[in-house]
Design an enzyme around this catalytic site. Structure first.
Site: not given
Ligand code: NAD
Ligand code: UD1
Length: 340
Positions: A124, A149, A153, A199, A293
């Site tokens: 991430s 979190y 990573k 998010n 924050p």
């Molecule tokens: P998600 O929660 O939709 O998918 C993760 C999946 O892993 C889920 O289906 C959950 O049931 C499964 N899981 C969790 N722990 C497990 C375990 N111990 N054994 C087996 N299954 C398990 O999340 P996502 O958004 O698809 O994210 C996928 C990966 O990408 C994660 O590692 C997340 O940290 C990373 N990531 C996501 C984002 C984002 O914004 N979505 C951003 C950066 C990194």
């Molecule tokens: C967040 C996580 C980051 C994670 C990423 C993707 C935090 C501090 N960081 O990042 O670790 O990798 O999600 O999952 O949580 N916002 C609003 N209102 C909302 C939600 C968000 O205004 O209800 C704003 C935030 O202030 C930011 C932008 O939208 O400016 C995006 O937020 P978000 O989707 O949570 O992603 P990140 O902050 O980039």
């Protein structure tokens, strides 16, 4: 080639499986459904028109994971499984360290036992320190994470770097995602947060469909053109394609390499909100509140390394992602289980 996809029932994993199946790969999926639903797997099979092996298991269950490696000739592993809710990681850090670190260590142990050495890891942009200039390049400073979190990573990256260093025929690709949004254009799979979304995009989508009263905009006094936070939003199907490009790279190179997966373009909170309003054809209520924050004013990727080395670039726009996200949310107002 057969790819083992851990966490493949989740948001990014399900879209990546569809891309793999569409490009002729075989997939084997392992997921414990801690944050996903069997319905997602059913729809992946329906959409791809292909069957694939699915194992309901925790990645930390060594016996079950050994069984998967024995049953299938796995050429590469994509490790999505993990917990990802930032706020929850602050409340229950041990659960985050246990799940995210132990699953990565257990998976690498099983790969070692079965002679599989190609791994793609879901990292991430959160691994980058907050004091870097923009855009973030892969050599920008990492560490100083602001929540457990983020540390998981960062620590997993270190574990994988050390593993690849110790055994020279390992190939590990660390993919640092920026902000994944959007859904499959079919509207059949998409992001389905279990709780109130943290998010921005899922919060906007749930507000548009009437599940939330209004969006809280976290601060409008940042040093950005409209005062709201700027992020690099990438369509989840572009992200999925980035994984397929990484598989090719993984098979041809040893070592450990990190790549940003982003678009290189920044979009503000209000710009994303307006784009979603256009896609949904409705006004979405919002209120400006305090800053959240730990939030940075601006965060976006340098995309040159992924383009030059992987030959991959994001192609879809924020407007495409809003249209697809609305398609998914409006057809599935309560997600996969469709229970209010
Ligand atoms: P998600 O929660 O939709 O998918 C993760 C999946 O892993 C889920 O289906 C959950 O049931 C499964 N899981 C969790 N722990 C497990 C375990 N111990 N054994 C087996 N299954 C398990 O999340 P996502 O958004 O698809 O994210 C996928 C990966 O990408 C994660 O590692 C997340 O940290 C990373 N990531 C996501 C984002 C984002 O914004 N979505 C951003 C950066 C990194
Ligand atoms: C967040 C996580 C980051 C994670 C990423 C993707 C935090 C501090 N960081 O990042 O670790 O990798 O999600 O999952 O949580 N916002 C609003 N209102 C909302 C939600 C968000 O205004 O209800 C704003 C935030 O202030 C930011 C932008 O939208 O400016 C995006 O937020 P978000 O989707 O949570 O992603 P990140 O902050 O980039």
């Amino acid at each position: 080639m057969t790819v083992l996809v851990t966490g493949g029932a989740g948001y990014i994993g399900s879209h990546t499986c569809l891309e793999l199946l569409g490009q002729g790969y075989d997939a084997v999926v392992a997921d414990n459904f801690s944050n996903s639903s069997p319905e997602a797997v059913r729809r992946m099979k329906e959409l791809s028109g292909r069957d694939f092996a699915f194992y309901e298991t925790d990645v930390r269950d060594a016996e079950k994971i050994d069984e998967i490696f024995r049953n299938h000739d796995i050429g590469c592993v994509i490790h999505f499984a993990g917990l990802k809710a930032v706020g929850e990681s602050v409340r229950i850090p041990l659960a985050y360290y246990a799940n995210n670190l132990e699953s990565t260590i257990a998976l690498c142990g099983a790969m070692k036992r079965h002679g599989v050495k190609n791994l793609i890891f879901s990292s991430s942009a959160t691994v980058y320190s907050g004091d870097n200039g923009m855009p973030l390049t892969e050599s920008s400073q990492t560490g100083n994470c602001i929540n457990p979190y983020g540390w998981t990573k960062y620590m997993c990256e270190q574990i994988l770097r050390d593993t690849a260093f110790a055994e020279e025929d390992w190939s590990v690709v660390l993919l640092r995602y920026f902000n994944p949004i959007g859904a499959h254009p079919s509207g059949l799979i998409g992001e389905d947060p279990a709780d109130i979304p943290n998010n921005l995009m899922p919060y906007i989508a749930q507000t548009a469909v009437g599940r939330r009263d209004y969006l809280r905009v976290f601060g409008d006094d940042y040093p950005t053109p409209d005062g709201t936070g700027v992020r690099d939003y990438i369509h989840v199907t572009d992200l999925a394609k980035g994984h397929v490009a990484a598989i090719q790279y993984c098979r041809e190179h040893a070592g450990c390499e990190a790549f940003n997966l982003g678009t290189g373009k920044g979009t503000s909170v209000l710009e994303l909100l307006k784009a979603f309003e256009r896609a949904a054809g409705k006004t979405i209520p919002f209120k400006v509140t305090e800053r959240r924050p730990g939030d940075l004013p601006v965060c976006y990727a340098s995309t040159g390394k992924a383009a030059g080395v992987l030959g991959w670039r994001a192609e879809k726009t924020v407007a495409d992602a809003c249209a697809d996200s609305w398609h998914w949310q409006s057809q599935n107002p309560n997600g996969f289980n469709n229970q209010p």
